[in-house]
Scaffold this motif. Structure first.
Motif, PDB file in Angstrom:
ATOM      1  N   THR A   4       0.850  -1.188   0.000  1.00 25.34           N
ATOM      2  CA  THR A   4       0.000   0.000   0.000  1.00 25.34           C
ATOM      3  C   THR A   4       0.883   1.234   0.000  1.00 25.34           C
ATOM      4  O   THR A   4       1.815   1.326   0.802  1.00 25.34           O
ATOM      5  CB  THR A   4      -0.898   0.008   1.249  1.00 25.34           C
ATOM      6  N   ARG A   5       0.596   2.160  -0.891  1.00 27.70           N
ATOM      7  CA  ARG A   5       1.321   3.429  -0.891  1.00 27.70           C
ATOM      8  C   ARG A   5       0.510   4.450  -0.100  1.00 27.70           C
ATOM      9  O   ARG A   5      -0.623   4.777  -0.458  1.00 27.70           O
ATOM     10  CB  ARG A   5       1.571   3.916  -2.313  1.00 27.70           C
ATOM     11  N   ILE A   6       1.109   4.933   0.976  1.00 22.51           N
ATOM     12  CA  ILE A   6       0.446   5.869   1.890  1.00 22.51           C
ATOM     13  C   ILE A   6       1.095   7.239   1.759  1.00 22.51           C
ATOM     14  O   ILE A   6       2.327   7.349   1.753  1.00 22.51           O
ATOM     15  CB  ILE A   6       0.556   5.384   3.347  1.00 22.51           C
ATOM     16  N   ALA A   7       0.278   8.276   1.674  1.00 22.40           N
ATOM     17  CA  ALA A   7       0.777   9.653   1.630  1.00 22.40           C
ATOM     18  C   ALA A   7       0.089  10.472   2.720  1.00 22.40           C
ATOM     19  O   ALA A   7      -1.140  10.523   2.784  1.00 22.40           O
ATOM     20  CB  ALA A   7       0.523  10.288   0.266  1.00 22.40           C
ATOM     21  N   ALA A   8       0.889  11.077   3.597  1.00 17.81           N
ATOM     22  CA  ALA A   8       0.384  11.980   4.638  1.00 17.81           C
ATOM     23  C   ALA A   8       0.812  13.399   4.288  1.00 17.81           C
ATOM     24  O   ALA A   8       1.975  13.645   3.961  1.00 17.81           O
ATOM     25  CB  ALA A   8       0.918  11.574   6.007  1.00 17.81           C
ATOM     26  N   VAL A   9      -0.106  14.333   4.388  1.00 19.51           N
ATOM     27  CA  VAL A   9       0.094  15.690   3.888  1.00 19.51           C
ATOM     28  C   VAL A   9       0.418  16.659   5.019  1.00 19.51           C
ATOM     29  O   VAL A   9      -0.238  16.661   6.062  1.00 19.51           O
ATOM     30  CB  VAL A   9      -1.166  16.179   3.145  1.00 19.51           C
ATOM     31  N   ALA A  10       1.418  17.503   4.790  1.00 15.89           N
ATOM     32  CA  ALA A  10       1.653  18.695   5.600  1.00 15.89           C
ATOM     33  C   ALA A  10       1.421  19.891   4.681  1.00 15.89           C
ATOM     34  O   ALA A  10       2.120  20.061   3.684  1.00 15.89           O
ATOM     35  CB  ALA A  10       3.073  18.717   6.153  1.00 15.89           C
ATOM     36  N   ALA A  11       0.418  20.701   4.993  1.00 21.60           N
ATOM     37  CA  ALA A  11       0.089  21.827   4.113  1.00 21.60           C
ATOM     38  C   ALA A  11      -0.807  22.799   4.860  1.00 21.60           C
ATOM     39  O   ALA A  11      -1.429  22.450   5.870  1.00 21.60           O
ATOM     40  CB  ALA A  11      -0.607  21.347   2.841  1.00 21.60           C
ATOM     41  N   HIS A  12      -0.878  24.019   4.343  1.00 18.91           N
ATOM     42  CA  HIS A  12      -1.747  25.030   4.930  1.00 18.91           C
ATOM     43  C   HIS A  12      -3.073  25.062   4.179  1.00 18.91           C
ATOM     44  O   HIS A  12      -3.109  25.162   2.947  1.00 18.91           O
ATOM     45  CB  HIS A  12      -1.106  26.410   4.862  1.00 18.91           C
TER      46      HIS A  12
END
Length: 283
Positions: A4-12
């Motif tokens: 599984t490819r997981i992406a967690a976002v840091a953004a405004h």
């Protein structure tokens, strides 16, 4: 082997919901091409977060949307095969909640309303009352919002409900009482990472942690998105600026490997936790 490819976002993400939806569209289109299976966006992605934790101003509270409103339906159409977790201010039954929803192109899979409220957040939102896992195309998931992950019982409840992945969505700021000159030295920065790793390790689950960045009101958000393995090891992370933490992991295989000898959930001694369901501690 099911990776599984997981992406967690840091953004405004600020108060403008239409602008946020445009930004999410760009992110999802790009990550779909990259083969991302699970995307975890921050708390308050739609509508932004309150600008003051101690005395939030109701007049400037984030816009609240219906749990089945057009914004959520749009996100379902946008998601396609991707599983997306996203935070927003929810308006239901004449009440506002700090909420998260998990969805795919097939519709809404699960919901969570933030249970634990720091400082004056109760002046802006009502509290949720449960933790529950749910099934998704990438396996059984549970969600936490912000302060929820400070409490070990929150993630434990999800793990006991079968979650092998926890999506921890945050709008987590630097300390408001003892702000450090450098973000890595900030007390809340250290705690944010500590909680992410501890909740994964103690439950032997995968944890995907997203967070807001930038400034809203008098809050400066930390970023520090990450994917944590079931041994508490950080597989991918961002720092204080915007970015993506992306990791490829066989969730079932890694969870089983972590639990091969020591199985924390099975080895609990619940008969000794006599005060766990009381509010009196050891007294």
């Amino acid at each position: 082997m099911a990776v599984t490819r997981i992406a967690a976002v840091a953004a405004h993400f600020g108060a403008d919901i239409a602008r946020a939806l445009d930004k999410i569209t760009s992110i999802v289109d790009r990550l779909a091409d990259d083969g991302v299976d699970l995307l975890v966006l921050p708390d308050a992605t739609l509508g932004g977060y309150i600008g003051d934790l101690r005395n939030p101003d109701p007049a400037t509270a984030p816009e609240a949307i219906a749990p089945d409103g057009p914004e959520i339906r749009l996100l379902c159409r946008l998601a396609g095969a991707m599983t997306i977790c996203i935070g927003y201010a929810e308006y239901a039954d004449s009440t506002r909640y700090n909420a998260a929803v998990c969805l795919t192109g097939d519709g809404v899979l699960g919901r969570h309303r933030k249970v634990h409220q720091p400082a004056g957040e109760h002046l802006a939102y009502a509290a949720g009352d449960r933790f529950a896992a749910f099934d998704t195309p990438i396996g059984r998931i549970g969600m936490l919002i912000d302060y929820d992950k400070t409490f070990p019982e929150s993630a434990r409840a999800l793990a006991l409900d079968g979650a092998r992945t926890i999506a921890a969505l945050s709008a987590w700021p630097a300390s408001v009482t003892d702000r450090a000159s450098r973000m890595p030295n900030d007390r809340q920065s250290r705690l944010f990472d500590l909680y992410d790793q501890a909740r994964a390790a103690e439950n032997q689950v995968v944890l995907a942690s997203s967070n807001q960045t930038g400034i809203t009101g008098n809050l400066r958000f930390l970023g520090q998105a990450k994917v944590v393995g079931p041994g508490g090891d950080i597989l991918s992370r961002t720092w204080s600026k915007g970015g993506l933490a992306v990791a490829d992991i066989d969730i079932d295989a890694e969870v089983e490997r972590a639990r091969r000898v020591l199985r924390h959930l099975d080895e609990r001694r619940v008969d000794t936790y006599y005060n766990l369901l009381t509010d009196k501690g050891g007294h």
